[in-house]
Motif scaffolding. Sequence first.
Motif, PDB file in Angstrom:
ATOM      1  N   MET A   1       9.905  40.697  13.161  1.00  0.00           N
ATOM      2  CA  MET A   1      10.572  40.569  11.890  1.00  0.00           C
ATOM      3  C   MET A   1      10.367  41.867  11.111  1.00  0.00           C
ATOM      4  N   THR A   2      11.389  42.312  10.469  1.00  0.00           N
ATOM      5  CA  THR A   2      11.301  43.532   9.677  1.00  0.00           C
ATOM      6  C   THR A   2      10.583  43.248   8.360  1.00  0.00           C
ATOM      7  N   VAL A   3      10.132  44.307   7.703  1.00  0.00           N
ATOM      8  CA  VAL A   3       9.498  44.172   6.393  1.00  0.00           C
ATOM      9  C   VAL A   3      10.485  43.537   5.417  1.00  0.00           C
ATOM     10  N   ARG A   4      11.721  43.984   5.448  1.00  0.00           N
ATOM     11  CA  ARG A   4      12.735  43.419   4.544  1.00  0.00           C
ATOM     12  C   ARG A   4      12.997  41.942   4.851  1.00  0.00           C
ATOM     13  N   GLY A   5      13.042  41.608   6.136  1.00  0.00           N
ATOM     14  CA  GLY A   5      13.255  40.211   6.524  1.00  0.00           C
ATOM     15  C   GLY A   5      12.117  39.323   6.050  1.00  0.00           C
ATOM     16  N   LEU A   6      10.880  39.781   6.244  1.00  0.00           N
ATOM     17  CA  LEU A   6       9.725  39.026   5.784  1.00  0.00           C
ATOM     18  C   LEU A   6       9.754  38.895   4.265  1.00  0.00           C
ATOM     19  N   ALA A   7      10.054  39.985   3.581  1.00  0.00           N
ATOM     20  CA  ALA A   7      10.111  39.961   2.122  1.00  0.00           C
ATOM     21  C   ALA A   7      11.125  38.929   1.635  1.00  0.00           C
ATOM     22  N   ALA A   8      12.296  38.904   2.249  1.00  0.00           N
ATOM     23  CA  ALA A   8      13.335  37.950   1.841  1.00  0.00           C
ATOM     24  C   ALA A   8      12.855  36.511   2.035  1.00  0.00           C
ATOM     25  N   HIS A   9      12.244  36.229   3.188  1.00  0.00           N
ATOM     26  CA  HIS A   9      11.793  34.868   3.474  1.00  0.00           C
ATOM     27  C   HIS A   9      10.597  34.470   2.625  1.00  0.00           C
ATOM     28  N   ALA A  10       9.762  35.426   2.248  1.00  0.00           N
ATOM     29  CA  ALA A  10       8.573  35.131   1.449  1.00  0.00           C
ATOM     30  C   ALA A  10       8.831  35.267  -0.045  1.00  0.00           C
ATOM     31  N   GLN A  11      10.053  35.581  -0.417  1.00  0.00           N
ATOM     32  CA  GLN A  11      10.444  35.756  -1.823  1.00  0.00           C
ATOM     33  C   GLN A  11       9.583  36.828  -2.492  1.00  0.00           C
ATOM     34  N   ALA A  12       9.521  37.990  -1.837  1.00  0.00           N
ATOM     35  CA  ALA A  12       8.762  39.133  -2.350  1.00  0.00           C
ATOM     36  C   ALA A  12       9.601  40.384  -2.167  1.00  0.00           C
ATOM     37  N   SER A  13       9.153  41.480  -2.721  1.00  0.00           N
ATOM     38  CA  SER A  13       9.866  42.738  -2.510  1.00  0.00           C
ATOM     39  C   SER A  13       9.389  43.386  -1.216  1.00  0.00           C
ATOM     40  N   ALA A  14      10.257  44.147  -0.596  1.00  0.00           N
ATOM     41  CA  ALA A  14       9.885  44.868   0.628  1.00  0.00           C
ATOM     42  C   ALA A  14       8.761  45.846   0.328  1.00  0.00           C
ATOM     43  N   SER A  15       8.781  46.436  -0.848  1.00  0.00           N
ATOM     44  CA  SER A  15       7.736  47.378  -1.251  1.00  0.00           C
ATOM     45  C   SER A  15       6.378  46.678  -1.283  1.00  0.00           C
ATOM     46  N   PHE A  16       6.343  45.472  -1.852  1.00  0.00           N
ATOM     47  CA  PHE A  16       5.089  44.723  -1.919  1.00  0.00           C
ATOM     48  C   PHE A  16       4.574  44.409  -0.517  1.00  0.00           C
ATOM     49  N   ILE A  17       5.444  43.918   0.359  1.00  0.00           N
ATOM     50  CA  ILE A  17       5.042  43.574   1.725  1.00  0.00           C
ATOM     51  C   ILE A  17       4.512  44.816   2.442  1.00  0.00           C
ATOM     52  N   SER A  18       5.182  45.939   2.265  1.00  0.00           N
ATOM     53  CA  SER A  18       4.743  47.183   2.888  1.00  0.00           C
ATOM     54  C   SER A  18       3.358  47.593   2.383  1.00  0.00           C
ATOM     55  N   GLN A  19       3.142  47.503   1.076  1.00  0.00           N
ATOM     56  CA  GLN A  19       1.834  47.849   0.504  1.00  0.00           C
ATOM     57  C   GLN A  19       0.759  46.887   0.998  1.00  0.00           C
ATOM     58  N   LEU A  20       1.077  45.616   1.100  1.00  0.00           N
ATOM     59  CA  LEU A  20       0.134  44.618   1.583  1.00  0.00           C
ATOM     60  C   LEU A  20      -0.252  44.903   3.033  1.00  0.00           C
ATOM     61  N   ALA A  38       6.921  32.036   6.486  1.00  0.00           N
ATOM     62  CA  ALA A  38       7.983  32.920   6.980  1.00  0.00           C
ATOM     63  C   ALA A  38       7.693  33.410   8.389  1.00  0.00           C
ATOM     64  N   LEU A  39       6.417  33.602   8.708  1.00  0.00           N
ATOM     65  CA  LEU A  39       6.030  34.089  10.040  1.00  0.00           C
ATOM     66  C   LEU A  39       5.826  32.957  11.046  1.00  0.00           C
ATOM     67  N   GLY A  40       5.848  31.714  10.574  1.00  0.00           N
ATOM     68  CA  GLY A  40       5.646  30.580  11.477  1.00  0.00           C
ATOM     69  C   GLY A  40       4.201  30.426  11.902  1.00  0.00           C
TER      70      GLY A  40
END
Length: 167
Positions: A1-20, A38-40
Amino acid sequence: MTVRGLAAHAQASASFISQLERGQTSASVGMLRRIAVALGITVADLFNEEQATGHRLVRRAERPELHAGRGSRKYLISQRPLQNLEVYSGEFEPGASTGDDQYTHGDSQEILLVLRGTVTVHLGEAIPRRLEPGDSVEYRTSIPHRVVNDGVDDAEVLWIISPPTPD
């Protein structure tokens, strides 16, 4: 799953997911729950630091069973966390199906392979196709689809999906 895909499913920004991911920020328990869903996986899986062995064995009797319609059973073969591939085994008694209506899930590539028996596959508005052992069909999971065992014997199929769908 891409960072953007995870962000969308987790209701977060891609920037936040990347920093995390890089350890530059932390997340609330609620956010960790949304990421895990989101990751199952479970939230505990997010903290598992054990290295994967490169192989994962699933015994037939230990396959997780997913809720399926009457006369059918669906088992997850690939283990969570799902990474590049999602694989399910399905068993259908005569007359059983994946449900009365066609369904969709995400927009991944899916292959349906008939292992035993015969099934009819409905794909959107296309003419339904009857498949026998060894036959397969490939389609996008965003296309409405349905599988029916309209034969006289039990049927067994294999679904292979890549990348794994979030729903």
